[in-house]
Scaffold this active site. Structure first.
Site, short mmCIF file in Angstrom:
data_model
loop_
_atom_site.label_atom_id
_atom_site.label_comp_id
_atom_site.label_asym_id
_atom_site.label_seq_id
_atom_site.Cartn_x
_atom_site.Cartn_y
_atom_site.Cartn_z
N GLY A 1 -40.01 -4.42 42.62
CA GLY A 1 -39.19 -4.49 41.42
C GLY A 1 -39.17 -5.90 40.86
O GLY A 1 -39.36 -6.87 41.61
N GLN B 1 -35.86 -12.83 36.17
CA GLN B 1 -36.76 -13.41 37.18
C GLN B 1 -38.00 -14.04 36.56
O GLN B 1 -38.71 -14.81 37.22
CB GLN B 1 -37.20 -12.34 38.19
CG GLN B 1 -36.05 -11.81 39.03
CD GLN B 1 -36.55 -10.84 40.06
OE1 GLN B 1 -36.64 -9.65 39.80
NE2 GLN B 1 -36.91 -11.33 41.24
N CYS C 1 -36.47 -10.54 47.88
CA CYS C 1 -36.46 -10.72 46.43
C CYS C 1 -37.57 -11.69 46.06
O CYS C 1 -37.71 -12.73 46.71
CB CYS C 1 -35.10 -11.28 46.01
SG CYS C 1 -34.96 -11.54 44.24
N LEU C 2 -38.36 -11.33 45.04
CA LEU C 2 -39.48 -12.21 44.65
C LEU C 2 -38.99 -13.58 44.20
O LEU C 2 -39.76 -14.54 44.21
CB LEU C 2 -40.31 -11.55 43.55
CG LEU C 2 -41.07 -10.29 43.96
CD1 LEU C 2 -41.83 -9.71 42.77
CD2 LEU C 2 -42.02 -10.56 45.12
N HIS D 1 -30.56 -3.16 43.19
CA HIS D 1 -30.94 -4.58 43.32
C HIS D 1 -31.33 -5.16 41.94
O HIS D 1 -30.88 -6.24 41.56
CB HIS D 1 -32.11 -4.68 44.31
CG HIS D 1 -32.69 -6.05 44.50
ND1 HIS D 1 -32.70 -6.69 45.72
CD2 HIS D 1 -33.31 -6.89 43.63
CE1 HIS D 1 -33.29 -7.88 45.57
NE2 HIS D 1 -33.67 -8.02 44.31
N GLU D 2 -32.14 -4.39 41.20
CA GLU D 2 -32.60 -4.88 39.89
C GLU D 2 -31.46 -4.94 38.87
O GLU D 2 -31.39 -5.87 38.07
CB GLU D 2 -33.76 -4.03 39.36
CG GLU D 2 -35.00 -3.97 40.26
CD GLU D 2 -35.48 -5.33 40.74
OE1 GLU D 2 -35.38 -6.31 39.99
OE2 GLU D 2 -35.96 -5.41 41.89
N HIS E 1 -29.61 -8.06 39.26
CA HIS E 1 -30.27 -9.21 38.60
C HIS E 1 -29.82 -9.34 37.14
O HIS E 1 -29.63 -10.45 36.64
CB HIS E 1 -31.79 -9.03 38.60
CG HIS E 1 -32.47 -9.55 39.84
ND1 HIS E 1 -32.40 -10.87 40.22
CD2 HIS E 1 -33.24 -8.93 40.76
CE1 HIS E 1 -33.11 -11.04 41.34
NE2 HIS E 1 -33.63 -9.87 41.69
NI NI Z 1 -34.78 -9.48 43.34
#
Ligand code: NI
Length: 173
Positions: free
Chosen positions: A51, A56, A96-97, A138-139, A142
């Site tokens: 995701g 991000q 998380c990226l 999670h997204e 963000h």
């Molecule tokens: Ni993330």
């Protein structure tokens, strides 16, 4: 959508304050939005993520892309998403990226419904459980400036202390 140079987008890392912003809804469903989504999917796959949300990549708009299988056919784009019907509870490990080398055990709803718009502005609704539901939650976090570091237990804080400190010093450089 205002023009974004998708070629220069990059994944930003904790503790960049852009990750803490509450994102604004997308109002224009145009080619620039489609290009952004396409670029975000490519970046997510290249980073082996499941995701990726607008903030991000420094775009403070309510958009996220995801793919929980890695098969390109399963690419999904959600614009202005809303979570409803949150049910059950499960704890699971999340990364998380934007926070490399950090994993946190996060308690999430086990299933939920996501209502959103697609790239053409059409209403979509999907129900998901387990990994899909976890990814969507999670997204959506963000898009409201929330990160998995906000959900760390004392044990997670200890386990991730070194990685977080390293990211903090890399950001200051
Ligand atoms: Ni993330």
């Amino acid at each position: 959508m205002c023009a974004i140079d998708t070629a220069t987008l990059k994944i930003i890392h904790y503790p960049d304050p852009l990750l803490r912003k509450v994102c604004k809804p997308v109002e224009v469903f145009d080619q620039a939005l489609a290009s952004l989504a396409e670029r975000m999917l490519k970046m997510m796959h290249e980073a082996n993520g499941i995701g990726l949300a607008g903030p991000q990549v420094g775009v403070l708009r309510r958009i996220f892309v995801c793919n929980i299988t890695g098969d390109p056919q399963d690419d999904l784009v959600f614009i202005n998403p809303e979570l409803t019907d949150l049910e059950g509870e499960a704890e699971g490990e999340e990364g998380c990226l934007s926070i490399p080398d950090v994993t946190v055990n996060v308690r999430r709803a086990l299933s939920c419904t996501l209502t959103a718009r697609d790239l053409k502005g059409q209403a979509i609704e999907k129900s998901g459980t387990e990994l899909a539901a976890r990814c969507w939650q999670h997204e959506c976090d963000h898009l409201n400036g929330r990160l998995i570091t906000d959900r760390m237990s004392e044990a997670d804080k200890i386990a991730n202390r070194r990685s977080l400190k390293r990211l903090e010093s890399e950001y200051r450089r």
